[in-house]
Design an enzyme around this catalytic site. Structure first.
Site, PDB file in Angstrom:
ATOM      1  N   GLU A  40       0.780  -1.135   0.024  1.00 40.36           N
ATOM      2  CA  GLU A  40       0.181   0.145  -0.190  1.00 40.36           C
ATOM      3  C   GLU A  40       1.209   1.354  -0.242  1.00 40.36           C
ATOM      4  O   GLU A  40       2.286   1.463   0.906  1.00 40.36           O
ATOM      5  CB  GLU A  40      -0.701  -0.011   1.386  1.00 40.36           C
ATOM      6  CG  GLU A  40      -2.043   1.147   1.388  1.00 40.36           C
ATOM      7  CD  GLU A  40      -2.982   0.930   2.403  1.00 40.36           C
ATOM      8  OE1 GLU A  40      -4.041   1.667   2.521  1.00 40.36           O
ATOM      9  OE2 GLU A  40      -1.981   1.002   3.860  1.00 40.36           O
ATOM     10  N   LYS A 113      -9.712   0.428  -1.778  1.00 43.28           N
ATOM     11  CA  LYS A 113     -10.483  -0.594  -0.540  1.00 43.28           C
ATOM     12  C   LYS A 113     -11.321  -0.034   0.026  1.00 43.28           C
ATOM     13  O   LYS A 113     -12.295   1.275  -0.280  1.00 43.28           O
ATOM     14  CB  LYS A 113      -8.905   0.377  -0.226  1.00 43.28           C
ATOM     15  CG  LYS A 113      -8.435   0.450   1.891  1.00 43.28           C
ATOM     16  CD  LYS A 113      -7.925   1.094   2.606  1.00 43.28           C
ATOM     17  CE  LYS A 113      -7.628   0.674   3.940  1.00 43.28           C
ATOM     18  NZ  LYS A 113      -6.296   1.133   4.309  1.00 43.28           N
ATOM     19  N   CYS A 153      -4.468  -3.090   3.706  1.00 41.78           N
ATOM     20  CA  CYS A 153      -4.647  -3.193   4.947  1.00 41.78           C
ATOM     21  C   CYS A 153      -5.610  -2.817   5.756  1.00 41.78           C
ATOM     22  O   CYS A 153      -6.106  -4.586   6.267  1.00 41.78           O
ATOM     23  CB  CYS A 153      -3.769  -1.580   4.733  1.00 41.78           C
ATOM     24  SG  CYS A 153      -3.159  -1.330   5.832  1.00 41.78           S
TER      25      CYS A 153
END
Length: 270
Positions: A40, A113, A153
């Site tokens: 990321e 995301k 993440c």
């Protein structure tokens, strides 16, 4: 299929970050990797959260996207570009997007995301929703290893995301979960490895995690520990800190063995 996770300590200069990523991609390819995952924010860790808005790209074209497509094509690999900032309808925010390219340099998937990180403890504060617009759709793509699930993440803390992408048919379940991340030192030290191994165990598939790992120019410290985890939850390879490459081989026979010995996917009720 041989895979590799790249770990970086990304700085504040876009061109320098891309050059460093290019060198690490080449190292992974020389090591035989057929699929390479970047972390990321591999392209930028700005001094301010709003810095990524200044370099956001229109979907489909821009220097970061061209870099990824070119690297995939030059090395003949599947390349997943951690995340990069893409345009969204809000002028002050971006989509934090992970893009997958095939060995011909053609984009095969885009994942925005979904879960946005928020954390407060003393003076340590993060609120991604201030500069990122959340995605809504889970995304998978097919590669030579089988079905690949994309995530980023903070998504790691939400097992229902992966359950939605997994199949109750053990023959057609996920082969690989991708996890590009920039876990903070605080949260990574406490939970990173536990969560990665849990996602591998419950979905009976491999998990490839590419992390930011060190002290950044902007003062942030990330946990690192990029790793490859097998379907039984064993850590096959790991890099604690600093730049580098973590690699290993995905073995379909190992997935089949675990699912045959413990057919938990077929035992799902809910």
């Amino acid at each position: 299929m041989r895979v590799a996770a790249i770990q970086t300590v990304t700085g504040t200069a876009l061109d320098a970050n891309l050059a460093r990523a290019d060198a690490l991609i080449a190292e992974a390819a020389r090591g035989g990797a057929e699929l390479v995952l970047l972390p990321e924010y591999f392209c930028l860790m700005g001094r301010h959260e709003s810095d990524k808005v200044a370099v956001r790209e229109q979907d489909g074209d821009g220097p970061i996207q061209r870099f990824l497509a070119d690297a995939a094509r030059r090395h003949g690999i599947w390349l997943v570009g951690g995340t990069l900032p893409l345009w969204c309808e809000d002028a002050e925010r971006v989509r934090n997007s992970s893009l997958a390219f095939d060995p011909q340099g053609e984009r095969v998937a885009r994942y925005d995301k979904i879960h946005l990180f928020g954390f407060t403890r003393g003076e340590e504060r993060y609120d991604e929703s201030r500069t990122i617009l959340a995605g809504r759709e889970p995304v998978t793509f097919d590669a030579p290893c089988g079905r690949v699930a994309m995530s980023v993440c903070y998504d790691l803390r939400f097992p229902e995301l992966y359950r939605q992408m997994a199949s109750t048919d053990s023959e057609n379940g996920l082969a690989l979960i991708l996890m590009p991340a920039a876990f903070t030192y605080t949260t990574g030290q406490a939970h990173w490895e536990i969560l990665l191994r849990a996602r591998a165990i419950e979905n009976q598939c491999y998990v490839l995690a590419a992390a930011q790992g060190g002290k950044h120019e902007n003062g942030r410290r990330t946990w690192g520990h990029s790793m490859l985890v097998d379907p039984w939850g064993e850590v096959l390879a790991m890099l604690p800190e600093g730049e580098g490459v973590v690699s290993g081989t995905l073995d379909p026979a190992r997935i089949a063995e675990v699912r045959q010995n413990l057919p938990a996917l077929r035992h799902r009720v809910l």
